[in-house]
Design an enzyme around this catalytic site. Sequence first.
Site, mmCIF file in Angstrom:
data_model
loop_
_atom_site.group_PDB
_atom_site.id
_atom_site.type_symbol
_atom_site.label_atom_id
_atom_site.label_comp_id
_atom_site.label_asym_id
_atom_site.label_seq_id
_atom_site.Cartn_x
_atom_site.Cartn_y
_atom_site.Cartn_z
ATOM 1 N N ASN A 168 13.313 -10.876 -2.586
ATOM 2 C CA ASN A 168 13.262 -11.324 -1.141
ATOM 3 C C ASN A 168 14.111 -10.835 0.198
ATOM 4 O O ASN A 168 15.332 -10.809 -0.086
ATOM 5 C CB ASN A 168 13.004 -12.795 -0.901
ATOM 6 C CG ASN A 168 13.021 -12.990 0.752
ATOM 7 O OD1 ASN A 168 12.569 -12.766 1.307
ATOM 8 N ND2 ASN A 168 11.984 -14.945 0.199
ATOM 9 N N GLN A 221 1.032 -0.906 0.017
ATOM 10 C CA GLN A 221 -0.276 0.123 -0.483
ATOM 11 C C GLN A 221 0.654 1.427 -0.074
ATOM 12 O O GLN A 221 0.709 2.269 -0.867
ATOM 13 C CB GLN A 221 -0.609 0.039 1.274
ATOM 14 C CG GLN A 221 -2.553 -1.007 1.122
ATOM 15 C CD GLN A 221 -2.945 -0.701 2.741
ATOM 16 O OE1 GLN A 221 -2.301 -1.822 3.051
ATOM 17 N NE2 GLN A 221 -3.797 -0.477 2.238
ATOM 18 N N LEU A 222 1.877 1.291 1.179
ATOM 19 C CA LEU A 222 2.552 2.628 0.775
ATOM 20 C C LEU A 222 3.920 2.753 0.049
ATOM 21 O O LEU A 222 3.928 3.589 -0.636
ATOM 22 C CB LEU A 222 3.050 2.483 2.222
ATOM 23 C CG LEU A 222 4.518 3.534 2.567
ATOM 24 C CD1 LEU A 222 3.465 5.198 2.672
ATOM 25 C CD2 LEU A 222 4.900 3.318 4.020
ATOM 26 N N TYR A 242 3.103 -8.167 15.596
ATOM 27 C CA TYR A 242 3.716 -6.949 14.633
ATOM 28 C C TYR A 242 3.997 -5.846 15.576
ATOM 29 O O TYR A 242 5.087 -5.662 15.436
ATOM 30 C CB TYR A 242 2.411 -6.021 13.775
ATOM 31 C CG TYR A 242 2.721 -5.331 13.136
ATOM 32 C CD1 TYR A 242 3.220 -5.552 12.114
ATOM 33 C CD2 TYR A 242 1.163 -4.042 13.713
ATOM 34 C CE1 TYR A 242 2.877 -4.063 10.824
ATOM 35 C CE2 TYR A 242 1.643 -2.734 12.424
ATOM 36 C CZ TYR A 242 2.591 -2.768 11.505
ATOM 37 O OH TYR A 242 2.600 -1.480 10.658
HETATM 38 C C1 AKB Z 1 -1.776 -2.135 10.618
HETATM 39 O O1 AKB Z 1 -3.421 -1.889 11.576
HETATM 40 O O2 AKB Z 1 -1.436 -2.993 11.224
HETATM 41 C C2 AKB Z 1 -1.483 -1.179 10.328
HETATM 42 C C3 AKB Z 1 -0.749 -0.231 11.239
HETATM 43 C C4 AKB Z 1 -1.665 0.806 12.111
HETATM 44 O O3 AKB Z 1 0.579 0.052 11.417
HETATM 45 N N1 AKB Z 1 -2.160 -0.308 9.245
#
Ligand code: AKB
Length: 319
Positions: free
Chosen positions: A52, A12-13, A142
């Site tokens: 990769n 996306q970015l 994440y």
């Molecule tokens: C997500 O929702 O995981 C991302 C973020 C907020 O980093 N868009």
Amino acid sequence: MEKILVIGAGGQLGTELTKALVNRYGADAVIASDFQESVRGKFDYCSFRTLNVMDKEASAKLIHEEKITQIYHLAAILSATGEKNPIQAWDLNMGGLLSVLELAKEYKISKVFWPSSIAVFGPDTPKENTPQDAFKNPTTVYGISKLAGEHWCEYYFNKYGVDIRSLRYPGLIGYKSMAGGGTTDYAVDIFHKAVNNENFTCFLQEDTYLPMMYMEDAVNATIELMEAPTTAIKIRTSYNVSGMSFSPKEIYDCIKMHQPDFKIKYEPDFRQSIADSWPKSIDDSAAQNDWGWKAKFDLTKMSAEILTKLPAYFNYNTK
Ligand code: AKB
């Protein structure tokens, strides 16, 4: 001459940032790369290489042969997808960053950009106007990888002088790519449903406020940060940046003003608890003071622009 490598350019970015970098520095100065060969078609305006980032040897070869001077390393697995396969998310998000940092040190790359996220914050972080240095207890893999990554960036700056710069992006909303597995991505999907006259099922509750940013602002913030003089960059973990905050109900109401028949229903799933652990709004005064950051888009302006441009961009037949 600067030679910029964008890793993960097909996301996306990356899709929008790569174009902006080419507009600014010229096609010869930018190489887009992604592990998916299928995104090559997006980059008919500059060089594209399949890469990769986990393949350190291939990355080193490309950096060496193309005399790369700057790297934008964007490849990552986002919050919602990461929760489905935490170890894979950790491996890519951490392994990719560490590989880029090592190569930046080895090949004396002049500047590196790496995105962090509001996901570094957690349920015990103050929710409103979350300060730069707020307490962080991320609950997603994440968020954990982004928080660890921020400290690795600072470590490589302090220990090896690698000039690595970073932003804690809120949810990024653009119309040139489909949603990419994030918790904030309902706010990308909703526009596709609206312009195709389909009903939208939202995976968050209607009153879930999250910090968001229009892609044009995100691209500008990134380039402004990267062009700021080294002495202006006081934070070597990652800068808070703010655009706007809204809830699903608010974005729906905004779209409905353009499309009165548009319908939404709410079916919260596992992403609700991720959203609930994140801030509602962000204090970005450090970015404002250090390198002059200011967003231009609010919800109304962003929605009007996306609703105008999205159908043609995706070739939707919206009669
Ligand atoms: C997500 O929702 O995981 C991302 C973020 C907020 O980093 N868009």
